[in-house]
Design a protein around this motif. Structure first.
Motif, mmCIF file in Angstrom:
data_model
loop_
_atom_site.group_PDB
_atom_site.id
_atom_site.type_symbol
_atom_site.label_atom_id
_atom_site.label_comp_id
_atom_site.label_asym_id
_atom_site.label_seq_id
_atom_site.Cartn_x
_atom_site.Cartn_y
_atom_site.Cartn_z
ATOM 1 N N UNK A 102 0.853 -1.185 0.000
ATOM 2 C CA UNK A 102 0.000 0.000 0.000
ATOM 3 C C UNK A 102 0.895 1.244 0.000
ATOM 4 N N UNK A 104 0.449 4.355 0.284
ATOM 5 C CA UNK A 104 0.172 5.491 1.173
ATOM 6 C C UNK A 104 0.533 5.179 2.620
ATOM 7 N N UNK A 113 -1.816 -2.693 9.398
ATOM 8 C CA UNK A 113 -3.206 -2.335 9.085
ATOM 9 C C UNK A 113 -4.172 -3.515 9.180
ATOM 10 N N UNK A 146 8.446 4.584 3.197
ATOM 11 C CA UNK A 146 7.324 4.293 2.308
ATOM 12 C C UNK A 146 7.799 3.341 1.212
ATOM 13 N N UNK A 148 7.777 3.253 -1.958
ATOM 14 C CA UNK A 148 8.496 3.752 -3.132
ATOM 15 C C UNK A 148 9.975 3.997 -2.843
ATOM 16 N N UNK B 139 -7.847 1.363 2.242
ATOM 17 C CA UNK B 139 -6.806 1.219 1.214
ATOM 18 C C UNK B 139 -7.114 2.033 -0.036
ATOM 19 N N UNK B 142 -8.325 6.287 0.563
ATOM 20 C CA UNK B 142 -7.250 7.221 0.933
ATOM 21 C C UNK B 142 -6.309 7.501 -0.233
ATOM 22 N N UNK B 143 -6.071 6.495 -1.075
ATOM 23 C CA UNK B 143 -5.206 6.731 -2.230
ATOM 24 C C UNK B 143 -5.936 7.515 -3.311
ATOM 25 N N UNK B 220 4.182 11.366 -3.917
ATOM 26 C CA UNK B 220 3.430 10.802 -2.804
ATOM 27 C C UNK B 220 3.677 11.555 -1.506
ATOM 28 N N UNK B 221 4.901 11.988 -1.274
ATOM 29 C CA UNK B 221 5.173 12.492 0.080
ATOM 30 C C UNK B 221 5.861 13.839 0.076
#
Ligand SMILES: Nc1ncnc2c1ncn2[C@@H]1O[C@H](COP(=O)(O)OP(=O)(O)O)[C@@H](O)[C@H]1O
Ligand SMILES: [Mg+2]
Lengths: 255, 221
Positions: A102, A104, A113, A146, A148, B139, B142-143, B220-221
């Motif tokens: 996931x 995120x 989770x 994360x 990535x 899952x 949120x994305x 993403x961040x």
């Protein structure tokens, strides 16, 4: 005792295309079964049917004596509700070829989770368990990263930790190393080998013949949706009886 | 009096009167936005549900509310509901009318956002024992939200502007006051220009927010 996994005459078609053509298989507790076979022979579909990501066209699957994805009501088979199905799936770990982490969530978030939202563990319990599992796959130092930011090998190890945190009865591996650069394959196989030694029940689809030979108790060669040959690794991998098995192994070693 | 003389003499009066309608405009806009955000998600989930009938109903809903004028929908609710024994106040009719209409647009934004998330994400969540709804909640949504935020903001801008039709069911918001002022002063151009400027003061910051969200969406961040 009933086997942990029992597959009875499983058929699966996509429209006209017959992908699984009568697969029957028993896997005992603690057994490691490897499935090999050419691309398109139905290996992924077989694994997906086992946790009901794919609905079989016919045939039945039992885990621990419980039917998967359906139940018998008054002599007829009916599909389980979403909730019942989810409960069954929680006991089956699936490691995907493409990791499917996931994005995120951090490594830790990926592993906590499901224990939190599915098993109902508290935040602290889930986190303690997740840390332990990430440590086990050698990623104790990467928990806040994360996906990535992780290499493919690290991502796949997080995915394995994510499955382990659910303490599944059965683990399914769908070509867990096929999407990895060659130099990253070893670290994932090492983790899988460790799980095998600890007595997990595993069904492993793989092209790593040597690895399959070392960890499996039983090897299955599939082609065109059928089991063509099965037996102990010494036979199927190193002294195959069927010409098609021989051809496939020769082809894969030539790569 | 010329346009400029009038503006000079009465400009402040016009502005302060029109701003008096701002709370009603804001209540209708916010109320219908919240309504549409929640109801639109329900419509989107029905649209994506494996049950044909439900998904077909959602499609029918979306087509109906996007294919008919919002003003017509508003009239049906405000003037038609009393026929079935409900008599909404102007404010209620406005919020429900724009909310139902907005839900149809938001449902499509949600759907595009959900479908933009790779199927493997849902499957990984399901394989860990989540129900489809839990998988959505923890899952997929949120994305998807990252993809959806810019179009949702654009939608909010459109919705805010669309509140200018609710005077027609008797809500005393900016446009209603503007029409009163025109009757009173007979200077349409100045009145409506000032009304338009008040809307702009709200929409420009929102548009900038949308642009910023769009830029942030890249990483993403
Ligand atoms: N969802 C699907 N819809 C249609 N055909 C599919 C689907 N999934 C797999 N197939 C087909 O089923 C066959 C077997 O696929 P797969 O189980 O992935 O084989 P393997 O994992 O052994 O390479 C292939 O021909 C593939 O194209
Ligand atoms: Mg495959």
């Amino acid at each position: 005792m009933t086997p942990l996994l029992r597959i009875i005459d499983l058929h699966k078609s996509f429209g006209e295309l017959v992908v699984l053509d009568g697969i029957s298989l028993d896997v005992e507790r603690g057994q490691k079964v490897s499935i090999i076979g050419p691309s398109g022979s139905g290996k992924t579909t077989l694994l997906r049917c086992i946790n009901y990501l794919e609905k079989p066209t016919s045939g039945h699957i039992h885990i621990d004596g419980t039917l998967i994805g359906e139940k018998e009501v008054g002599g007829r088979f009916v599909h389980l509700s979403d909730r019942e199905l989810a409960k069954e799936r929680a006991g089956i770990g699936f490691v995907f070829q493409r990791f499917n982490l996931f994005p995120h969530l951090t490594a830790l978030g990926n592993v906590t989770i499901a224990p939190q939202k599915v098993l109902g563990l508290s935040h602290d319990q889930a986190e303690a368990r997740a840390r332990e599992m990430l440590q086990k796959v050698g990623l104790g130092h990467k928990i806040d990263q994360y996906p990535e930011r992780l290499s493919g090998g690290q991502q796949q190890r997080v995915a394995i930790a994510r499955v382990l945190a659910m303490q599944p009865k059965l683990m399914l591996f769908d070509e867990a190393t096929s999407a990895l650069d060659p130099e990253l394959i070893g670290e994932v196989l090492r983790v899988m080998r460790q799980l095998a030694e600890e007595g997990s029940t595993m069904v492993i689809v793989t092209h790593e013949i040597q690895f399959a030979g070392e960890v499996s108790d039983w090897v299955i060669f599939m082609d065109h949706g059928k089991i063509v040959e099965q037996g102990p690794p010494a036979q199927v991998l190193f002294d195959p009886q069927q010409p098609r098995t021989r051809e496939f192994l020769k082809h894969i070693q030539d790569r | 009096m010329t346009f400029w003389q009038f503006l000079h003499a009465k400009g402040w009066y016009l502005l302060s009167t029109l701003i008096g309608g701002w709370p009603q405009t804001a209540i209708v806009a916010l109320g219908s936005l919240v309504f549409a955000l929640i109801f639109g998600l329900a419509v989107a989930l029905l649209r994506l549900s494996p049950w044909r009938v439900l998904s077909w109903l959602a499609v029918a809903y979306i087509e109906f509310f996007r294919g008919t004028p919002a003003l017509v929908q508003l009239f049906v609710i405000y003037f038609g509901m009393p026929d079935i024994g409900l008599s909404p106040t102007p404010l209620e009719a406005a919020i429900v009318g724009l909310g139902l209409n907005g839900a149809a647009y938001l449902a499509e934004i949600y759907r595009a956002g959900i479908e933009s998330i790779h199927r493997g994400q849902l499957e990984a969540a399901l394989s860990l024992g989540m129900t489809p709804l839990k998988a959505m909640q923890h899952i997929v949504l949120p994305q998807a939200l990252r993809t959806m935020l810019p179009p949702i903001t654009s939608f909010a801008i459109v919705l805010l502007k669309d509140t200018a039709i609710v005077f027609s069911v008797g809500v005393v918001e900016i446009m209603a006051l503007a029409r009163n002022l025109v009757t009173e002063t007979l200077h349409s151009a100045a009145v409506y220009l000032i009304a338009g400027t008040i809307y702009l003061c709200m929409t420009i910051p929102m548009a900038r927010l949308a642009a910023r969200l769009e830029r942030q969406r890249q990483a993403w961040h």
